[in-house]
Design a protein around this motif. Structure first.
Motif, PDB file in Angstrom:
ATOM      1  N   LEU A 139       0.857  -1.186   0.000  1.00 28.76           N
ATOM      2  CA  LEU A 139       0.000   0.000   0.000  1.00 28.76           C
ATOM      3  C   LEU A 139       0.888   1.230   0.000  1.00 28.76           C
ATOM      4  O   LEU A 139       1.700   1.419   0.913  1.00 28.76           O
ATOM      5  CB  LEU A 139      -0.905   0.000   1.232  1.00 28.76           C
ATOM      6  N   ASP A 140       0.763   2.063  -1.039  1.00 29.15           N
ATOM      7  CA  ASP A 140       1.502   3.319  -1.123  1.00 29.15           C
ATOM      8  C   ASP A 140       0.530   4.476  -0.928  1.00 29.15           C
ATOM      9  O   ASP A 140      -0.518   4.537  -1.588  1.00 29.15           O
ATOM     10  CB  ASP A 140       2.186   3.465  -2.479  1.00 29.15           C
ATOM     11  N   VAL A 141       0.892   5.377  -0.025  1.00 31.47           N
ATOM     12  CA  VAL A 141       0.077   6.562   0.242  1.00 31.47           C
ATOM     13  C   VAL A 141       0.927   7.790  -0.056  1.00 31.47           C
ATOM     14  O   VAL A 141       1.996   7.961   0.530  1.00 31.47           O
ATOM     15  CB  VAL A 141      -0.405   6.603   1.708  1.00 31.47           C
ATOM     16  N   PHE A 142       0.456   8.622  -0.950  1.00 33.86           N
ATOM     17  CA  PHE A 142       1.170   9.860  -1.260  1.00 33.86           C
ATOM     18  C   PHE A 142       0.469  10.987  -0.495  1.00 33.86           C
ATOM     19  O   PHE A 142       0.410  10.934   0.722  1.00 33.86           O
ATOM     20  CB  PHE A 142       1.213  10.068  -2.777  1.00 33.86           C
ATOM     21  N   ARG A 179       8.290   4.137   7.085  1.00 39.10           N
ATOM     22  CA  ARG A 179       8.512   5.023   8.228  1.00 39.10           C
ATOM     23  C   ARG A 179       7.605   4.577   9.368  1.00 39.10           C
ATOM     24  O   ARG A 179       6.641   3.832   9.135  1.00 39.10           O
ATOM     25  CB  ARG A 179       8.212   6.483   7.852  1.00 39.10           C
ATOM     26  N   PRO A 180       7.900   4.982  10.607  1.00 42.25           N
ATOM     27  CA  PRO A 180       7.040   4.591  11.743  1.00 42.25           C
ATOM     28  C   PRO A 180       5.595   5.000  11.493  1.00 42.25           C
ATOM     29  O   PRO A 180       5.312   6.100  11.024  1.00 42.25           O
ATOM     30  CB  PRO A 180       7.649   5.351  12.925  1.00 42.25           C
ATOM     31  N   LEU A 181       4.677   4.104  11.823  1.00 41.13           N
ATOM     32  CA  LEU A 181       3.267   4.330  11.532  1.00 41.13           C
ATOM     33  C   LEU A 181       2.428   3.584  12.562  1.00 41.13           C
ATOM     34  O   LEU A 181       2.746   2.446  12.922  1.00 41.13           O
ATOM     35  CB  LEU A 181       2.952   3.806  10.124  1.00 41.13           C
ATOM     36  N   GLU A 182       1.369   4.227  13.023  1.00 43.22           N
ATOM     37  CA  GLU A 182       0.438   3.569  13.930  1.00 43.22           C
ATOM     38  C   GLU A 182      -0.574   2.774  13.119  1.00 43.22           C
ATOM     39  O   GLU A 182      -1.223   3.313  12.233  1.00 43.22           O
ATOM     40  CB  GLU A 182      -0.298   4.593  14.799  1.00 43.22           C
ATOM     41  N   ILE A 183      -0.689   1.482  13.446  1.00 41.84           N
ATOM     42  CA  ILE A 183      -1.639   0.611  12.770  1.00 41.84           C
ATOM     43  C   ILE A 183      -2.462  -0.114  13.834  1.00 41.84           C
ATOM     44  O   ILE A 183      -1.902  -0.670  14.784  1.00 41.84           O
ATOM     45  CB  ILE A 183      -0.941  -0.412  11.860  1.00 41.84           C
ATOM     46  N   PHE A 184      -3.771  -0.114  13.659  1.00 43.11           N
ATOM     47  CA  PHE A 184      -4.667  -0.802  14.578  1.00 43.11           C
ATOM     48  C   PHE A 184      -5.382  -1.918  13.827  1.00 43.11           C
ATOM     49  O   PHE A 184      -5.722  -1.787  12.643  1.00 43.11           O
ATOM     50  CB  PHE A 184      -5.692   0.171  15.168  1.00 43.11           C
ATOM     51  N   GLN A 197     -16.916  -5.833  18.466  1.00 43.92           N
ATOM     52  CA  GLN A 197     -15.648  -5.300  17.971  1.00 43.92           C
ATOM     53  C   GLN A 197     -14.589  -5.313  19.070  1.00 43.92           C
ATOM     54  O   GLN A 197     -14.878  -4.969  20.214  1.00 43.92           O
ATOM     55  CB  GLN A 197     -15.825  -3.867  17.457  1.00 43.92           C
ATOM     56  N   ILE A 198     -13.392  -5.734  18.692  1.00 43.22           N
ATOM     57  CA  ILE A 198     -12.238  -5.691  19.592  1.00 43.22           C
ATOM     58  C   ILE A 198     -11.101  -5.018  18.830  1.00 43.22           C
ATOM     59  O   ILE A 198     -10.791  -5.418  17.700  1.00 43.22           O
ATOM     60  CB  ILE A 198     -11.799  -7.093  20.041  1.00 43.22           C
ATOM     61  N   VAL A 199     -10.477  -4.013  19.435  1.00 42.07           N
ATOM     62  CA  VAL A 199      -9.410  -3.253  18.777  1.00 42.07           C
ATOM     63  C   VAL A 199      -8.086  -3.508  19.484  1.00 42.07           C
ATOM     64  O   VAL A 199      -8.017  -3.481  20.721  1.00 42.07           O
ATOM     65  CB  VAL A 199      -9.726  -1.741  18.778  1.00 42.07           C
ATOM     66  N   ARG A 200      -7.049  -3.741  18.706  1.00 42.31           N
ATOM     67  CA  ARG A 200      -5.700  -3.916  19.233  1.00 42.31           C
ATOM     68  C   ARG A 200      -4.738  -3.080  18.390  1.00 42.31           C
ATOM     69  O   ARG A 200      -4.849  -3.039  17.161  1.00 42.31           O
ATOM     70  CB  ARG A 200      -5.265  -5.385  19.181  1.00 42.31           C
ATOM     71  N   GLU A 201      -3.773  -2.463  19.041  1.00 40.76           N
ATOM     72  CA  GLU A 201      -2.722  -1.753  18.305  1.00 40.76           C
ATOM     73  C   GLU A 201      -1.623  -2.734  17.956  1.00 40.76           C
ATOM     74  O   GLU A 201      -1.177  -3.523  18.800  1.00 40.76           O
ATOM     75  CB  GLU A 201      -2.157  -0.606  19.132  1.00 40.76           C
ATOM     76  N   LEU A 202      -1.187  -2.681  16.698  1.00 43.28           N
ATOM     77  CA  LEU A 202      -0.131  -3.589  16.275  1.00 43.28           C
ATOM     78  C   LEU A 202       1.220  -3.119  16.802  1.00 43.28           C
ATOM     79  O   LEU A 202       1.551  -1.928  16.708  1.00 43.28           O
ATOM     80  CB  LEU A 202      -0.078  -3.669  14.747  1.00 43.28           C
ATOM     81  N   PRO A 203       2.010  -4.031  17.341  1.00 43.15           N
ATOM     82  CA  PRO A 203       3.347  -3.673  17.832  1.00 43.15           C
ATOM     83  C   PRO A 203       4.329  -3.534  16.676  1.00 43.15           C
ATOM     84  O   PRO A 203       5.160  -4.421  16.430  1.00 43.15           O
ATOM     85  CB  PRO A 203       3.698  -4.851  18.745  1.00 43.15           C
ATOM     86  N   VAL A 204       4.250  -2.422  15.946  1.00 40.92           N
ATOM     87  CA  VAL A 204       5.001  -2.282  14.698  1.00 40.92           C
ATOM     88  C   VAL A 204       6.500  -2.056  14.916  1.00 40.92           C
ATOM     89  O   VAL A 204       7.241  -1.879  13.953  1.00 40.92           O
ATOM     90  CB  VAL A 204       4.421  -1.138  13.838  1.00 40.92           C
ATOM     91  N   MET A 239       2.241  10.097   2.915  1.00 38.37           N
ATOM     92  CA  MET A 239       3.606   9.849   2.435  1.00 38.37           C
ATOM     93  C   MET A 239       4.231   8.636   3.122  1.00 38.37           C
ATOM     94  O   MET A 239       5.258   8.725   3.791  1.00 38.37           O
ATOM     95  CB  MET A 239       4.482  11.087   2.628  1.00 38.37           C
ATOM     96  N   SER A 240       3.584   7.495   2.972  1.00 40.90           N
ATOM     97  CA  SER A 240       4.098   6.276   3.606  1.00 40.90           C
ATOM     98  C   SER A 240       3.878   5.076   2.690  1.00 40.90           C
ATOM     99  O   SER A 240       3.074   5.115   1.762  1.00 40.90           O
ATOM    100  CB  SER A 240       3.416   6.032   4.959  1.00 40.90           C
ATOM    101  N   GLN A 241       4.620   4.021   2.990  1.00 43.92           N
ATOM    102  CA  GLN A 241       4.464   2.764   2.264  1.00 43.92           C
ATOM    103  C   GLN A 241       4.417   1.635   3.280  1.00 43.92           C
ATOM    104  O   GLN A 241       5.231   1.564   4.196  1.00 43.92           O
ATOM    105  CB  GLN A 241       5.627   2.539   1.301  1.00 43.92           C
ATOM    106  N   VAL A 242       3.432   0.757   3.112  1.00 43.29           N
ATOM    107  CA  VAL A 242       3.274  -0.412   3.976  1.00 43.29           C
ATOM    108  C   VAL A 242       3.291  -1.652   3.097  1.00 43.29           C
ATOM    109  O   VAL A 242       2.529  -1.748   2.140  1.00 43.29           O
ATOM    110  CB  VAL A 242       1.953  -0.358   4.768  1.00 43.29           C
ATOM    111  N   VAL A 243       4.170  -2.597   3.418  1.00 44.77           N
ATOM    112  CA  VAL A 243       4.220  -3.862   2.692  1.00 44.77           C
ATOM    113  C   VAL A 243       3.854  -4.971   3.669  1.00 44.77           C
ATOM    114  O   VAL A 243       4.577  -5.209   4.641  1.00 44.77           O
ATOM    115  CB  VAL A 243       5.610  -4.128   2.082  1.00 44.77           C
ATOM    116  N   LEU A 244       2.729  -5.616   3.421  1.00 45.43           N
ATOM    117  CA  LEU A 244       2.298  -6.761   4.222  1.00 45.43           C
ATOM    118  C   LEU A 244       2.854  -8.020   3.558  1.00 45.43           C
ATOM    119  O   LEU A 244       2.264  -8.551   2.619  1.00 45.43           O
ATOM    120  CB  LEU A 244       0.775  -6.806   4.301  1.00 45.43           C
TER     121      LEU A 244
END
Length: 257
Positions: A139-142, A179-184, A197-204, A239-244
């Motif tokens: 996922l690329d975000v400009f 780059r560092p990014l908060e993902i839930f 619903q149950i929400v957890r923050e990913l330990p990135v 302005m981030s890129q996430v590769v799963l």
């Protein structure tokens, strides 16, 4: 005359054919039209087989090495699953300027409220020996002018069969961040008209992530479970890129007290 080594004749024929097609390509602009038509037909027949060879070779060479095919799940898991986008090639492997609610494959949907989408979503091949999955998702975000961005993965119907409050649903992922990014991660379980619903923050801070959702803390109606899905929610993704690199799920009953 000494016996030719196995494969030598094939190499000689291959080099001869390569020289012939190179000569045809170099002289195509000035060749006689009848000759050009005949050469084109031969090139098209060859191209069909070359395309097939390249397609199959790319697919096989993109897979993890033998022995890394299995999904590593807890020994007591009663269900596990890896989505199709991480298993094999999709018919459409990428999108740019991705619209809200656009789907990549049958199980992955991107949600956002950008007035002008500058998002790309693409399936890519994993080639590292450390990768377990054959494919990954990038996922690329400009420029991002929206208020939310989430990637939704629909779990199959098998995930709902026998699902009870005693279950733990586990989410494993391998994530590369530019780059560092908060993902839930938000687990959603629809039962009748209600959704738990149950929400957890990913330990990135770790590349390999493990998150568990304990259904004991929900008001799940076990007799009416209809659908399960996961939201991956990205905070301030400008302005981030996430590769799963990998993504898989498993389910196991909680140990009896």
């Amino acid at each position: 005359m000494s016996e030719m080594k196995p494969g030598l004749l094939d190499r000689v024929i291959q080099q001869s054919a390569l020289r012939r097609f190179r000569r045809w390509a170099e002289t195509a602009r000035h060749a006689d039209l009848r000759e050009l038509r005949r050469n084109r037909a031969a090139a098209r027949r060859l191209k069909y087989h070359l395309d097939e060879l390249i397609y199959v070779a790319d697919d096989r060479l993109g897979l993890p090495v033998l022995g890394n095919q299995a999904v590593p799940v807890p020994y007591d898991a009663d269900w596990s699953w890896r989505p199709e986008a991480w298993c094999g090639p999709l018919s459409v492997q990428g999108m740019s300027a991705v619209a809200n609610k656009a789907m990549l494959g049958r199980e992955v949907t991107l949600f956002h409220d950008c007035s002008q989408s500058e998002l790309t979503l693409r399936q890519l091949r994993n080639t590292s020996a450390d990768d377990l999955a054959a494919y990954g998702l990038r996922l690329d975000v400009f420029r991002f002018d929206g208020s939310y961005l989430s990637l939704v993965i629909d779990l199959p119907a098998e995930a709902t069969v026998g699902l009870k409050r005693k279950h733990l649903i586990r989410f494993d992922a391998i994530v590369d961040l530019e780059r560092p990014l908060e993902i839930f991660a938000r687990l959603n379980v629809q039962h009748g008209p209600n959704t738990e619903q149950i929400v957890r923050e990913l330990p990135v801070t770790d590349r390999e992530l493990v998150v568990e959702f304990d259904l004991a803390y929900t008001k799940l109606n076990e007799k009416r479970v209809e659908k399960v899905w996961i939201d991956l929610i990205f905070e301030n993704p400008d302005m981030s890129q996430v590769v799963l690199r990998d993504l898989y799920f498993s389910r196991r009953p909680r140990a009896e007290m």
